[in-house]
Design a protein around this motif. Structure first.
Motif, mmCIF file in Angstrom:
data_model
loop_
_atom_site.group_PDB
_atom_site.id
_atom_site.type_symbol
_atom_site.label_atom_id
_atom_site.label_comp_id
_atom_site.label_asym_id
_atom_site.label_seq_id
_atom_site.Cartn_x
_atom_site.Cartn_y
_atom_site.Cartn_z
ATOM 1 N N ASN A 267 23.053 1.263 -65.053
ATOM 2 C CA ASN A 267 21.505 1.369 -64.738
ATOM 3 C C ASN A 267 21.179 2.535 -64.240
ATOM 4 O OD1 ASN A 267 18.802 1.278 -64.534
ATOM 5 N ND2 ASN A 267 18.524 -0.618 -64.007
ATOM 6 N N PRO A 268 20.903 3.720 -64.855
ATOM 7 C CA PRO A 268 20.668 4.942 -64.060
ATOM 8 C C PRO A 268 19.527 4.917 -62.978
ATOM 9 C CG PRO A 268 19.716 5.127 -66.311
ATOM 10 C CD PRO A 268 20.433 3.594 -66.240
ATOM 11 N N ARG A 269 18.788 3.956 -63.138
ATOM 12 C CA ARG A 269 17.578 3.744 -62.286
ATOM 13 C C ARG A 269 18.050 3.993 -60.812
ATOM 14 N NH1 ARG A 269 14.325 -0.706 -60.592
ATOM 15 N NH2 ARG A 269 12.254 -0.220 -60.212
ATOM 16 N N PHE A 325 8.353 13.865 -63.319
ATOM 17 C CA PHE A 325 8.822 14.402 -64.754
ATOM 18 C C PHE A 325 10.460 14.311 -64.529
ATOM 19 C CE2 PHE A 325 10.811 17.805 -67.140
ATOM 20 C CZ PHE A 325 10.498 17.448 -68.477
ATOM 21 N N CYS A 326 11.003 14.633 -63.403
ATOM 22 C CA CYS A 326 12.419 14.736 -63.315
ATOM 23 C C CYS A 326 13.096 13.113 -63.427
ATOM 24 C CB CYS A 326 13.130 15.487 -62.152
ATOM 25 S SG CYS A 326 12.941 17.310 -62.424
ATOM 26 N N THR A 327 12.414 12.386 -62.456
ATOM 27 C CA THR A 327 12.590 11.045 -62.079
ATOM 28 C C THR A 327 12.642 10.201 -63.283
ATOM 29 O OG1 THR A 327 11.670 11.115 -59.791
ATOM 30 C CG2 THR A 327 12.093 9.040 -61.047
ATOM 31 N N ASN A 328 11.722 10.598 -64.271
ATOM 32 C CA ASN A 328 11.532 9.703 -65.603
ATOM 33 C C ASN A 328 12.650 10.210 -66.535
ATOM 34 O OD1 ASN A 328 9.526 8.556 -64.931
ATOM 35 N ND2 ASN A 328 7.870 9.911 -65.679
ATOM 36 N N LEU A 329 13.072 11.721 -66.443
ATOM 37 C CA LEU A 329 14.256 11.822 -67.069
ATOM 38 C C LEU A 329 15.605 11.343 -66.704
ATOM 39 C CD1 LEU A 329 13.679 15.877 -68.049
ATOM 40 C CD2 LEU A 329 13.440 13.924 -69.570
ATOM 41 N N THR A 332 15.775 7.321 -67.679
ATOM 42 C CA THR A 332 16.007 7.290 -69.133
ATOM 43 C C THR A 332 17.422 7.769 -69.481
ATOM 44 O OG1 THR A 332 14.950 9.360 -69.520
ATOM 45 C CG2 THR A 332 13.689 7.226 -69.611
ATOM 46 N N GLY A 333 18.187 8.047 -68.384
ATOM 47 C CA GLY A 333 19.602 8.664 -68.746
ATOM 48 C C GLY A 333 19.646 9.854 -69.392
#
Length: 361
Positions: A267-269, A325-329, A332-333
């Motif tokens: 999990n990349p989160r 934006f970077c966190t979302n990228l 999502t991996g």
């Protein structure tokens, strides 16, 4: 004041004493705006609580205050620095300092030092104070505003060789339903426990009801199947562990994020949140580095408080939009966790140095 105190020390003290009230006023205004907006968003939920609304709201927002400070800290610090510089310029004190031979970099030094110290203090609040009250805050948030159930939980107690899956967990009642447990009983021995319901009774114990128990050895079932009405399960798994995966990362310490990242390697989160937390102490200094040249490098901004604050708010918004934006990228991996956590700080720091060189303050 001591006679041997240097003029520069007097100047540093004067700038810091100007900065402190600006910081407090800015914090009061921004936290007040945040609080009012949040209350209006949750007004329907509060009204539904009727007589309990005031008590629950006071408890909830009292516990939320340290979290609000962490979220708004970079904006508070940057705008407070802007207030100080505009005030000093309007009183012609900046010019007087420069005429007396003090460079702008030297004038800004105590402000940057104060921002650095405050950033570390804010990090301490994030790592020590907030996690200590996270469980209470989550309970008040759940009782007052959110759904109280978490579905399909899987948690592990390594010290007791227990793997527990719950189909549903009620946060408020601290009760789990549709339970399946794998429990190691020594070499090649395993017990499975199915239960209808489990209630947390404290002292590392869950009270299970409606049980079916099977024992296995060497992968083979050992008859008979046992049916029990009640069972006391002693385990290190507590209510806080049941909520851990659902918890707001803002309420979690750096060490807890690291454990979650190790526990959920696919999990990349959690690696993203871990890297973002590491970069947090640098956000406020970087935003000040970028925002200050706009104020002291342009005469119009130095004299217009409203215009100065508008530019600083734009800097803050630009940073956090890019950060999200970077966190979302990352989550999502599509971006490596290290880049997701550090890219906003690095890019805005580079822009800050470029603007600093361009304005030649």
């Amino acid at each position: 004041m001591h006679k041997n105190e240097s003029p520069m020390t007097k100047l540093d003290k004067y700038i810091i004493l100007t900065f402190i009230p600006a910081l407090l006023i800015t914090a009061f205004i921004l936290l007040g705006i945040y609080l009012i907006v949040d209350i209006f968003q949750k007004l329907d939920d509060l009204l539904a609580l009727e007589s309990q609304a005031v008590t629950l709201a006071l408890n909830y927002y009292g516990l939320l205050l340290p979290v609000m400070i962490v979220r708004l800290f970079p904006a508070i610090v940057l705008i407070a620095v802007g207030f100080v510089l505009v005030k000093l310029n309007k009183a012609n004190e900046l010019m007087a300092m420069q005429v007396s031979g003090v460079s702008m970099y030297r004038i800004l030094l105590p402000l940057f030092a104060a921002v650095g110290v405050l950033s570390l203090m804010c990090m301490g609040n994030q790592e020590l104070f907030i996690p200590a009250f996270a469980d209470r805050l989550e309970r008040f948030r759940t009782i007052t505003f959110d759904e109280s159930e978490i579905k399909d939980l899987l948690v592990e107690d390594e010290s007791n060789s227990i793997l527990l899956r719950a189909g549903k967990y009620d946060i408020v009642e601290e009760t789990m339903h549709s339970i399946f447990i794998l429990k190691g009983q020594g070499e090649n021995r395993l017990t499975t426990i199915s239960a209808k319901e489990g209630k947390w009774i404290g002292d590392k114990t869950w009270y299970l009801t409606g049980l079916i128990i099977n024992n296995y050895e060497g992968g083979k079932w050992i008859p008979p199947t046992e049916t029990e009405e009640t069972y006391f399960l002693e385990t290190e798994i507590g209510p806080e562990d049941m909520r851990e995966g659902e918890r707001d990362p803002n309420l979690t310490s750096l060490f807890q994020l690291w454990k979650l990242a190790k526990k959920n390697p696919d999990n990349p989160r959690y690696p993203v949140f871990f890297q973002t937390r590491l970069s947090y102490p640098f956000i406020a200094p970087v935003l000040v580095l970028l925002g200050v040249p706009f104020i002291v490098g342009f005469e119009r901004l130095r004299k217009n408080l409203f215009l100065s604050i508008s530019v600083l708010i734009a800097v803050v918004c630009g940073f956090f939009v890019f950060n999200i934006f970077c966190t979302n990228l990352g989550t999502t991996g599509n971006l490596h966790p290290v880049l997701a956590g550090w890219l906003p700080v690095m890019i805005f720091a580079i822009i800050g140095f470029i603007v600093l060189d361009w304005t030649k303050i």
